[in-house]
Scaffold this active site. Structure first.
Site, PDB file in Angstrom:
ATOM      1  N   GLU A   1      49.878  44.470  43.100  1.00  0.00           N
ATOM      2  CA  GLU A   1      50.556  43.743  43.471  1.00  0.00           C
ATOM      3  C   GLU A   1      50.592  42.796  42.022  1.00  0.00           C
ATOM      4  O   GLU A   1      51.606  42.492  41.222  1.00  0.00           O
ATOM      5  CB  GLU A   1      50.435  42.654  44.909  1.00  0.00           C
TER       6      GLU A   1
ATOM      7  N   ASP B   1      45.732  38.886  55.103  1.00  0.00           N
ATOM      8  CA  ASP B   1      45.356  38.244  56.717  1.00  0.00           C
ATOM      9  C   ASP B   1      44.838  37.476  56.327  1.00  0.00           C
ATOM     10  O   ASP B   1      44.865  35.882  56.200  1.00  0.00           O
ATOM     11  CB  ASP B   1      46.492  39.005  56.992  1.00  0.00           C
TER      12      ASP B   1
ATOM     13  N   ASN C   1      47.294  41.253  45.879  1.00  0.00           N
ATOM     14  CA  ASN C   1      46.306  42.462  45.865  1.00  0.00           C
ATOM     15  C   ASN C   1      45.812  42.909  44.414  1.00  0.00           C
ATOM     16  O   ASN C   1      46.587  42.365  43.049  1.00  0.00           O
ATOM     17  CB  ASN C   1      46.071  42.952  46.814  1.00  0.00           C
ATOM     18  N   ARG C   2      45.015  43.839  44.236  1.00  0.00           N
ATOM     19  CA  ARG C   2      44.962  44.237  43.273  1.00  0.00           C
ATOM     20  C   ARG C   2      46.549  45.473  42.344  1.00  0.00           C
ATOM     21  O   ARG C   2      47.572  44.793  41.637  1.00  0.00           O
ATOM     22  CB  ARG C   2      44.077  45.560  42.951  1.00  0.00           C
TER      23      ARG C   2
END
Length: 453
Positions: free
Chosen positions: A138, A205, A135-136
Site C-alpha cells: 500500500e 488488524d 503495509n509495504r
C-alpha cells in the site's frame, strides 16, 4: 452486512463477545463479505493456507445507505471514546463523505484517528488523520516509491506524512518490522524478530488493534509500535484469527529478553492452543517426565514419540514435584531451564511445567490423541491411561535405551572410579531392564502401576 445467514452469524458473534453493534446496518442490495479459506498441511505437520475464496460486493454505498451510516455516526456520544480506528478494506463502505465526517468529528474532541487504508493511489480521503498504517504494498502504491531497503521505507513514510497532513505514518514492512515517521524524532525502523509464519490472516488488524489500545491509553506511537510488532508477530504464528491477551504479550516480551522460550506455555494457554490444533486436524502426542540433565536417552525417546503424531507436547515435573519423587538433592537443573532445554529440541513442539505428582490435570486439559510412555509396561499400567482412553485416545509404550540415566551421569561425577568402570555416554543396548531401571534410565516420572495409582 447483508440479509444473509453470514450477516446473522456476524451479529451473533458480536453479541456473544459483548461488542456493541447498533451501528451495524443492513444493506439489502449486497451480501455480507465472507472469506473462505482452504488449508492443508506442510510437511504433513503444519497447517497452512492454500487459497482463499471471497464472496463480496465492492460497489459504493447507495445514497440512502450512506445517509443511514452518517446518521449513526452523528448519534454517537463522542465524549466516551479514547481513540478512533478506521479499517478501510475498499468494499465501498468508507466513502469520502463518511471518512471526512469521522476524521473531522474526532479532531473536534481531540481523539487520535488511526487508519488502515485501502489500496489506492491517493490518501487525500484520509487527510488529517493522526496515524496512517499502510503495509509495504500500500505504501508503494500510494507513493510510487519501491521499498527495497529500510531507507526506502523511511523516505516513503515521510512523503506520505508531509503530503496528507498526518502526524505519524507507521508503515508495516513485514519481515523488516515497522517504520515510523513523525514527532520530534527522525524516521525510525522498529525491527521484528524472525518467526515461523503459519498464517498471515488478521496480522494487520492485530497491529492496528494494538496501536489503538496503546495510543488510546495515552502511550506515544514510539512506545506503542514495539508492542504492535509483538502482537502482529504472535498472530502470524497462529492458524487463523486468534485473540491475544495481555499475558501472551507479556510472555513474548520475556522471551525477547532471553528469559524463556515461546514453546513453553502455561496450562491454560496450552489448553487453548491444543483446541485450536485439534480443530485444524492435528494429531496431538503427549508425554511427561522430569528430564533432569537432558541426555541422549531423552532425545531418542522424544524423537520416537514425535513420530506418532503431528505435535509433541511434553509435560515437565516442577522442582517441588521432583523433590517429592526423587529426594531433596534433585533436581540438578531448575524447572525453567529444563523446560527451555526441551523446547530447544526440534522434535518438541510445546512444553508445559506441572507441579503435581502425576500429569492427570494436564491430560484432562489438553486431551491428547496419544499418551506415550517408555518402558516395558502394558498400556493399562501407564499413569493417566484411564483419562485418555475414556475419550477415545490411544496409549503407546515405546522402547527406552538402557545404560544412560541422570543417576548414572551424576554418579560418574561424584564417584570417578565408578565412571571409569562403566562409560556413561556409551551407546546403550535396547535390552529391557526392570521397570525401576527403565524409569531411572529415562529419568521419567515413574509410571505407577494401575493398582497403586
Amino acid at each position: 452486512a447483508g440479509t444473509d445467514l453470514n450477516g446473522e452469524a456476524l451479529r451473533t458473534a458480536l453479541s456473544a463477545r459483548g461488542i456493541e453493534h447498533r451501528g451495524l446496518l443492513t444493506d439489502f442490495s449486497r451480501s455480507t463479505t465472507t472469506k473462505e479459506r482452504y488449508v492443508g498441511r506442510a510437511a504433513h505437520r503444519h497447517v497452512h493456507q492454500i487459497l482463499r475464496v471471497d464472496r463480496e460486493d465492492t460497489f459504493p454505498l447507495s445514497g440512502e445507505m450512506e445517509d443511514q451510516l452518517l446518521a449513526a455516526l452523528v448519534e454517537l456520544d463522542w465524549k466516551q471514546f479514547d481513540v478512533v480506528l478506521i479499517s478501510d478494506y475498499g468494499k465501498g463502505v468508507c466513502s469520502e463523505r463518511i471518512l471526512r465526517y469521522a476524521i473531522d468529528r474526532s479532531r473536534e474532541f481531540g481523539l487520535p484517528v488511526l487508519v488502515d487504508p485501502c489500496r489506492c493511489d491517493s490518501y487525500a480521503r484520509y487527510r488529517g488523520a493522526y496515524l496512517m498504517k499502510p503495509n509495504r504494498y500500500e505504501t508503494e502504491t500510494a507513493t510510487g516509491i519501491a521499498i527495497r531497503t529500510t531507507n526506502d521505507a523511511c523516505r516513503a513514510a515521510e512523503h506520505l506524512r508531509a503530503a496528507y497532513d498526518f502526524q505519524f505514518v507507521a508503515a508495516t514492512i513485514d519481515r523488516d518490522g515497522i517504520v515510523l515517521s513523525g514527532g520530534a524524532e527522525a524516521s525510525r525502523i522498529f525491527p521484528t524478530r524472525e518467526r515461523s509464519v503459519y498464517d498471515i490472516t488478521g496480522a494487520g488488524d492485530m497491529v492496528l488493534a494494538m496501536l489503538g489500545l496503546c495510543i488510546g491509553s495515552g502511550l506515544s506511537p514510539h512506545e506503542a509500535i514495539p508492542l504492535a510488532n509483538v502482537a502482529g508477530g504472535l498472530e502470524v504464528e497462529q492458524v487463523g484469527v486468534v485473540v491475544l491477551d495481555r499475558r501472551d504479550i507479556a510472555r513474548e516480551l520475556q522471551t525477547q529478553h532471553g528469559s524463556f522460550s515461546p514453546k513453553v506455555m502455561r496450562l491454560e494457554q496450552m489448553r487453548a492452543t491444543a483446541q485450536e490444533l485439534r480443530e485444524a486436524g492435528q494429531k496431538l502426542v503427549f508425554t511427561n517426565g522430569c528430564f533432569d540433565l537432558l541426555h541422549m536417552g531423552h532425545v531418542s525417546y522424544l524423537q520416537e514419540a514425535a513420530r506418532l503424531g503431528d505435535q509433541l507436547i511434553v509435560g515437565v515435573n516442577g522442582d517441588a514435584s521432583i523433590r517429592r519423587l526423587k529426594g531433596p538433592e534433585r533436581p540438578v537443573i531448575g524447572e525453567r531451564d529444563r523446560a527451555a532445554l526441551l523446547a530447544s529440541l526440534e522434535c518438541v513442539d510445546f512444553v508445559v511445567i506441572f507441579h503435581e505428582d502425576t500429569p492427570h490435570r494436564l491430560l484432562e486439559a489438553i486431551r491428547p490423541d496419544v499418551l506415550v510412555k517408555g518402558g516395558t509396561y502394558r498400556p493399562e499400567e501407564v499413569v493417566g491411561h484411564e483419562i485418555v482412553t475414556a475419550y477415545g485416545g490411544e496409549v503407546r509404550v515405546t522402547n527406552l535405551w538402557n545404560g544412560i540415566s541422570t543417576s548414572t551421569i551424576l554418579k560418574s561425577i561424584t564417584d570417578p572410579a565408578e565412571g571409569e568402570r562403566k562409560p556413561v555416554l556409551a551407546m546403550p543396548n535396547l535390552s529391557h531392564a526392570s521397570d525401576t531401571q527403565l524409569a531411572e534410565d529415562a529419568d521419567m516420572t515413574p509410571p505407577l502401576r494401575a493398582k497403586s495409582a
